[in-house]
Design a protein around this motif. Structure first.
Motif, mmCIF file in Angstrom:
data_model
loop_
_atom_site.group_PDB
_atom_site.id
_atom_site.type_symbol
_atom_site.label_atom_id
_atom_site.label_comp_id
_atom_site.label_asym_id
_atom_site.label_seq_id
_atom_site.Cartn_x
_atom_site.Cartn_y
_atom_site.Cartn_z
ATOM 1 N N GLY A 10 0.801 -1.218 0.000
ATOM 2 C CA GLY A 10 0.000 0.000 0.000
ATOM 3 C C GLY A 10 0.834 1.267 0.000
ATOM 4 N N THR A 11 2.135 1.146 0.251
ATOM 5 C CA THR A 11 2.998 2.332 0.193
ATOM 6 C C THR A 11 2.902 2.957 -1.191
ATOM 7 O OG1 THR A 11 4.564 1.474 1.836
ATOM 8 C CG2 THR A 11 5.388 3.174 0.336
ATOM 9 N N GLU A 12 2.616 4.251 -1.242
ATOM 10 C CA GLU A 12 2.524 4.960 -2.517
ATOM 11 C C GLU A 12 3.815 5.719 -2.768
ATOM 12 O OE1 GLU A 12 -1.015 7.304 -2.868
ATOM 13 O OE2 GLU A 12 -2.309 5.607 -2.364
ATOM 14 N N LEU A 13 4.354 5.558 -3.953
ATOM 15 C CA LEU A 13 5.561 6.271 -4.339
ATOM 16 C C LEU A 13 5.203 7.695 -4.722
ATOM 17 C CD1 LEU A 13 6.210 3.241 -4.526
ATOM 18 C CD2 LEU A 13 7.647 3.751 -6.479
ATOM 19 N N PRO A 14 6.134 8.628 -4.574
ATOM 20 C CA PRO A 14 5.848 9.997 -5.021
ATOM 21 C C PRO A 14 5.526 9.993 -6.521
ATOM 22 C CG PRO A 14 7.825 9.941 -3.677
ATOM 23 C CD PRO A 14 7.446 8.514 -3.950
ATOM 24 N N PRO A 15 4.440 10.646 -6.920
ATOM 25 C CA PRO A 15 4.063 10.662 -8.345
ATOM 26 C C PRO A 15 5.087 11.429 -9.172
ATOM 27 C CG PRO A 15 2.653 12.123 -7.087
ATOM 28 C CD PRO A 15 3.525 11.420 -6.102
ATOM 29 N N LEU A 16 5.054 11.164 -10.457
ATOM 30 C CA LEU A 16 6.013 11.753 -11.381
ATOM 31 C C LEU A 16 5.268 12.247 -12.616
ATOM 32 C CD1 LEU A 16 9.114 12.024 -11.978
ATOM 33 C CD2 LEU A 16 8.980 9.744 -12.973
ATOM 34 N N MET A 61 8.346 3.468 -21.705
ATOM 35 C CA MET A 61 8.609 2.432 -20.703
ATOM 36 C C MET A 61 9.785 2.815 -19.801
ATOM 37 S SD MET A 61 9.646 -1.478 -21.561
ATOM 38 C CE MET A 61 10.126 -2.631 -20.306
ATOM 39 N N GLY A 62 10.877 3.220 -20.411
ATOM 40 C CA GLY A 62 12.070 3.556 -19.645
ATOM 41 C C GLY A 62 11.873 4.758 -18.741
ATOM 42 N N ARG A 63 11.228 5.777 -19.276
ATOM 43 C CA ARG A 63 11.021 6.981 -18.460
ATOM 44 C C ARG A 63 10.037 6.717 -17.326
ATOM 45 N NH1 ARG A 63 10.156 12.291 -21.473
ATOM 46 N NH2 ARG A 63 10.698 13.066 -19.405
ATOM 47 N N ALA A 64 9.043 5.860 -17.553
ATOM 48 C CA ALA A 64 8.067 5.552 -16.499
ATOM 49 C C ALA A 64 8.728 4.850 -15.313
ATOM 50 C CB ALA A 64 6.933 4.703 -17.056
ATOM 51 N N LEU A 65 9.766 4.082 -15.557
ATOM 52 C CA LEU A 65 10.447 3.382 -14.463
ATOM 53 C C LEU A 65 11.095 4.354 -13.485
ATOM 54 C CD1 LEU A 65 11.225 0.651 -13.229
ATOM 55 C CD2 LEU A 65 13.292 0.708 -14.645
ATOM 56 N N ARG A 66 11.287 5.593 -13.902
ATOM 57 C CA ARG A 66 11.863 6.593 -12.984
ATOM 58 C C ARG A 66 11.065 6.750 -11.712
ATOM 59 N NH1 ARG A 66 12.486 12.130 -14.984
ATOM 60 N NH2 ARG A 66 12.427 12.486 -12.747
ATOM 61 N N VAL A 100 2.807 12.750 -19.309
ATOM 62 C CA VAL A 100 2.393 11.434 -18.831
ATOM 63 C C VAL A 100 2.589 11.438 -17.320
ATOM 64 C CG1 VAL A 100 2.874 8.954 -18.863
ATOM 65 C CG2 VAL A 100 2.981 10.272 -20.996
ATOM 66 N N ARG A 101 1.527 11.113 -16.593
ATOM 67 C CA ARG A 101 1.590 11.055 -15.132
ATOM 68 C C ARG A 101 1.817 9.613 -14.704
ATOM 69 N NH1 ARG A 101 -1.436 15.030 -16.683
ATOM 70 N NH2 ARG A 101 -1.313 17.054 -15.664
ATOM 71 N N VAL A 102 2.817 9.415 -13.860
ATOM 72 C CA VAL A 102 3.204 8.069 -13.446
ATOM 73 C C VAL A 102 3.092 7.959 -11.925
ATOM 74 C CG1 VAL A 102 4.988 6.284 -13.574
ATOM 75 C CG2 VAL A 102 4.842 8.019 -15.378
ATOM 76 N N THR A 103 2.452 6.884 -11.483
ATOM 77 C CA THR A 103 2.340 6.605 -10.055
ATOM 78 C C THR A 103 2.771 5.169 -9.807
ATOM 79 O OG1 THR A 103 0.024 5.958 -10.306
ATOM 80 C CG2 THR A 103 0.454 8.252 -9.676
ATOM 81 N N GLY A 104 3.108 4.892 -8.563
ATOM 82 C CA GLY A 104 3.495 3.539 -8.178
ATOM 83 C C GLY A 104 2.989 3.216 -6.796
ATOM 84 N N THR A 105 2.599 1.959 -6.611
ATOM 85 C CA THR A 105 2.107 1.485 -5.324
ATOM 86 C C THR A 105 2.722 0.122 -5.036
ATOM 87 O OG1 THR A 105 -0.005 2.608 -5.716
ATOM 88 C CG2 THR A 105 0.034 0.937 -3.975
ATOM 89 N N VAL A 106 3.249 -0.050 -3.833
ATOM 90 C CA VAL A 106 3.811 -1.338 -3.428
ATOM 91 C C VAL A 106 2.658 -2.327 -3.251
ATOM 92 C CG1 VAL A 106 5.105 -2.574 -1.642
ATOM 93 C CG2 VAL A 106 5.811 -0.257 -2.331
ATOM 94 N N THR A 107 2.760 -3.456 -3.965
ATOM 95 C CA THR A 107 1.705 -4.470 -3.893
ATOM 96 C C THR A 107 2.140 -5.717 -3.129
ATOM 97 O OG1 THR A 107 2.370 -5.388 -6.031
ATOM 98 C CG2 THR A 107 0.620 -3.705 -6.042
ATOM 99 N N ALA A 108 3.444 -5.863 -2.897
ATOM 100 C CA ALA A 108 3.950 -7.009 -2.136
ATOM 101 C C ALA A 108 5.341 -6.679 -1.627
ATOM 102 C CB ALA A 108 3.988 -8.266 -3.002
ATOM 103 N N VAL A 109 5.670 -7.226 -0.473
ATOM 104 C CA VAL A 109 7.028 -7.147 0.061
ATOM 105 C C VAL A 109 7.364 -8.534 0.579
ATOM 106 C CG1 VAL A 109 8.586 -6.067 1.724
ATOM 107 C CG2 VAL A 109 6.692 -4.731 0.753
ATOM 108 N N ASP A 110 8.425 -9.115 0.016
ATOM 109 C CA ASP A 110 8.788 -10.471 0.395
ATOM 110 C C ASP A 110 10.297 -10.617 0.372
ATOM 111 O OD1 ASP A 110 8.392 -13.204 1.054
ATOM 112 O OD2 ASP A 110 8.522 -13.756 -1.060
ATOM 113 N N ASP A 111 10.859 -10.971 1.498
ATOM 114 C CA ASP A 111 12.286 -11.262 1.605
ATOM 115 C C ASP A 111 13.164 -10.147 1.032
ATOM 116 O OD1 ASP A 111 14.364 -12.894 2.482
ATOM 117 O OD2 ASP A 111 14.507 -13.965 0.562
ATOM 118 N N GLY A 112 12.834 -8.903 1.388
ATOM 119 C CA GLY A 112 13.646 -7.768 0.971
ATOM 120 C C GLY A 112 13.402 -7.278 -0.443
ATOM 121 N N VAL A 113 12.343 -7.800 -1.079
ATOM 122 C CA VAL A 113 12.010 -7.375 -2.443
ATOM 123 C C VAL A 113 10.582 -6.833 -2.450
ATOM 124 C CG1 VAL A 113 11.687 -8.102 -4.842
ATOM 125 C CG2 VAL A 113 13.562 -9.057 -3.489
ATOM 126 N N ALA A 114 10.441 -5.600 -2.936
ATOM 127 C CA ALA A 114 9.116 -4.995 -3.068
ATOM 128 C C ALA A 114 8.668 -5.083 -4.518
ATOM 129 C CB ALA A 114 9.150 -3.534 -2.623
#
Length: 138
Positions: A10-16, A61-66, A100-114
């Motif tokens: 549920g952690t939301e990344l700062p939008p871009l 694709m590449g810029r959205a990963l920022r 282009v507006r880009v957002t990100g949300t953490v959907t899983a955290v397992d063994d140090g990988v989000a």
């Protein structure tokens, strides 16, 4: 974010907000070697039924990963990245281009990988589908 101890589902990344201009497309074409005229010629784009010149899919694709790399602070933390291209990003022949507006949300955290679900929207149109990245947070 340098301390990921509070990274939870549920952690939301700062939008871009990413701006795409025709000049960006020309620079990317030179760097990538992708000189397909749909990325620079309105006539060629129209011949294929497009309303306008479109951004290169891999540029989008590449810029959205920022949104993820800015959050984790180190691109080397990215373990995997996947997207489906759903709609092209039409880039008008203006100085402003398009955003282009880009957002990100953490959907899983397992063994140090989000796992981060990424959404990229141009206007009201989703331009990337099923986009997700896995990043080291440990």
């Amino acid at each position: 974010m340098s301390d990921f101890t509070d990274c939870t589902v549920g952690t939301e990344l700062p939008p871009l907000e990413l701006s795409f201009t025709r000049a960006d497309l020309v620079r990317y074409a030179g760097a990538s070697g992708d000189f397909n005229p749909i990325h620079w010629s309105d006539r060629a784009a129209a011949e294929l039924g497009l309303d306008s010149v479109i951004a290169h899919g891999l540029l989008t694709m590449g810029r959205a990963l920022r949104v993820v790399t800015d959050w984790v602070g180190d691109p080397a933390r990215v373990r995997s990245y996947f997207v489906r291209f759903t709609k092209p990003v039409a880039v008008p022949d203006t100085d402003e281009g398009v955003v282009v507006r880009v957002t990100g949300t953490v959907t899983a955290v397992d063994d140090g990988v989000a796992t981060v679900a990424i959404e990229a929207v141009c206007g009201e149109t989703k331009v990337l589908g099923a986009a997700k990245a896995e990043v080291s947070v440990a």
